[in-house]
Design a protein around this motif. Structure first.
Motif, short mmCIF file in Angstrom:
data_model
loop_
_atom_site.label_atom_id
_atom_site.label_comp_id
_atom_site.label_asym_id
_atom_site.label_seq_id
_atom_site.Cartn_x
_atom_site.Cartn_y
_atom_site.Cartn_z
N LYS A 154 0.82 -1.22 0.00
CA LYS A 154 0.00 0.00 0.00
C LYS A 154 0.85 1.26 0.00
N ASP A 155 2.02 1.19 0.59
CA ASP A 155 2.83 2.39 0.76
C ASP A 155 3.78 2.69 -0.41
N ASN A 156 3.79 1.87 -1.43
CA ASN A 156 4.64 2.07 -2.61
C ASN A 156 6.11 2.31 -2.25
N ALA A 157 6.62 1.55 -1.32
CA ALA A 157 8.01 1.68 -0.92
C ALA A 157 8.92 1.17 -2.03
N ALA A 158 10.09 1.80 -2.13
CA ALA A 158 11.11 1.35 -3.07
C ALA A 158 12.27 0.82 -2.25
N GLU A 159 12.94 -0.18 -2.78
CA GLU A 159 14.09 -0.75 -2.10
C GLU A 159 15.32 -0.56 -2.98
N TYR A 160 16.39 -0.06 -2.37
CA TYR A 160 17.64 0.15 -3.07
C TYR A 160 18.72 -0.71 -2.44
N ILE A 161 19.59 -1.23 -3.26
CA ILE A 161 20.79 -1.91 -2.79
C ILE A 161 21.96 -0.99 -3.13
N VAL A 162 22.72 -0.61 -2.11
CA VAL A 162 23.83 0.33 -2.29
C VAL A 162 25.09 -0.27 -1.70
N HIS A 163 26.15 -0.32 -2.50
CA HIS A 163 27.47 -0.76 -2.03
C HIS A 163 28.27 0.47 -1.65
N VAL A 164 29.00 0.36 -0.55
CA VAL A 164 29.89 1.44 -0.11
C VAL A 164 31.25 0.83 0.21
N ILE A 165 32.28 1.43 -0.35
CA ILE A 165 33.66 1.03 -0.06
C ILE A 165 34.38 2.26 0.49
N ILE A 166 35.08 2.07 1.60
CA ILE A 166 35.84 3.17 2.21
C ILE A 166 37.32 2.79 2.18
N LYS A 167 38.12 3.75 1.75
CA LYS A 167 39.57 3.52 1.65
C LYS A 167 40.33 4.59 2.40
N VAL A 168 41.53 4.21 2.84
CA VAL A 168 42.52 5.14 3.39
C VAL A 168 43.77 4.94 2.56
N ARG A 169 44.25 6.00 1.95
CA ARG A 169 45.43 5.93 1.08
C ARG A 169 45.34 4.77 0.10
N MET A 170 44.23 4.67 -0.59
CA MET A 170 43.99 3.69 -1.64
C MET A 170 43.85 2.25 -1.13
N ASN A 171 43.87 2.05 0.20
CA ASN A 171 43.70 0.71 0.77
C ASN A 171 42.31 0.60 1.40
N GLU A 172 41.60 -0.45 1.05
CA GLU A 172 40.25 -0.65 1.57
C GLU A 172 40.28 -0.93 3.07
N VAL A 173 39.44 -0.17 3.83
CA VAL A 173 39.35 -0.39 5.27
C VAL A 173 37.94 -0.84 5.67
N PHE A 174 36.97 -0.66 4.77
CA PHE A 174 35.57 -1.00 5.07
C PHE A 174 34.85 -1.25 3.76
N ARG A 175 33.91 -2.19 3.80
CA ARG A 175 33.00 -2.34 2.68
C ARG A 175 31.65 -2.75 3.24
N GLY A 176 30.61 -2.29 2.59
CA GLY A 176 29.27 -2.62 3.06
C GLY A 176 28.27 -2.67 1.93
N LYS A 177 27.25 -3.47 2.15
CA LYS A 177 26.14 -3.57 1.22
C LYS A 177 24.88 -3.27 2.03
N PHE A 178 24.18 -2.20 1.64
CA PHE A 178 23.02 -1.74 2.38
C PHE A 178 21.75 -1.98 1.57
N SER A 179 20.76 -2.57 2.19
CA SER A 179 19.43 -2.69 1.60
C SER A 179 18.56 -1.66 2.29
N LEU A 180 18.17 -0.64 1.53
CA LEU A 180 17.45 0.52 2.09
C LEU A 180 16.03 0.57 1.54
N SER A 181 15.07 0.77 2.42
CA SER A 181 13.68 0.88 2.02
C SER A 181 13.20 2.31 2.27
N ILE A 182 12.71 2.96 1.21
CA ILE A 182 12.18 4.32 1.38
C ILE A 182 10.77 4.39 0.83
N LYS A 183 10.00 5.30 1.39
CA LYS A 183 8.61 5.52 0.94
C LYS A 183 8.54 6.73 0.08
#
Length: 183
Positions: A154-183
């Motif tokens: 009923k609420d017409n929510a959309a779901e997004y999959i977003v990848h995020v990579i964080i680096k320090v001096r070109m070296n990866e320190v974090f990576r994440g995959k987020f499933s986000l639901s917005i109305k």
């Protein structure tokens, strides 16, 4: 009270509370509303609506700065953000940045790239690859992988999959995959 004293008090009152309306200021200073408006004009103080708008924008800038500075963005596609770490982000007695600051950078960038003021993080799959130390600059890159419309609800929510990579001096320190639901 002289005009100069009134101007000084008016400036101090608005600096302390920018949300005071002309009517409230006139009562507190014992002058008419039109006198307050003239005084504001002479002092270059914006009207109530503009002060509220400016305060809201300043608040938004402060909030964003805690999660990094967005330096490039193509909405619904990708974004880049940078965060310089400092001693306020450290575990006590160490030079290691708390993971909550790294996660906040990633989540905020994931929300920004899909232009969501608010969203439900349905799933977050994250991996911290290595420590981050005080003074290091985090560079986060987000990419929207998929958008799924939910036309059956009923609420017409959309779901997004977003990848995020964080680096320090070109070296990866974090990576994440987020499933986000917005109305």
């Amino acid at each position: 009270m002289t005009k100069h004293e009134r101007h000084c008090r008016l400036k101090a009152m608005i600096k302390e509370n920018p949300f005071l309306k002309d009517e409230e200021l006139s009562k507190q200073l014992g002058v008419s509303v039109s006198t307050i408006r003239i005084d504001r004009a002479e002092l270059g103080i914006a009207e109530y609506r503009e002060r509220v708008k400016t305060a809201a924008e300043d608040s938004k800038v402060q909030q964003i700065s805690h999660a990094g500075e967005v330096i490039d963005m193509e909405l619904f596609h990708s974004a880049i953000s940078v965060l310089e770490t400092d001693n306020s982000m450290l575990f006590p007695g160490t030079d290691i940045i708390k993971s909550q600051h790294i996660y906040a950078l990633a989540e905020e960038l994931a929300l920004n790239v899909i232009d969501a003021k608010a969203a439900l993080v349905k799933v977050a799959n994250v991996k911290y690859v290595s420590e981050v130390h005080e003074g290091e600059k985090l560079v986060a890159h987000s990419t929207v992988i998929r958008k799924k419309e939910n036309n059956t609800s009923k609420d017409n929510a959309a779901e997004y999959i977003v990848h995020v990579i964080i680096k320090v001096r070109m070296n990866e320190v974090f990576r994440g995959k987020f499933s986000l639901s917005i109305k």
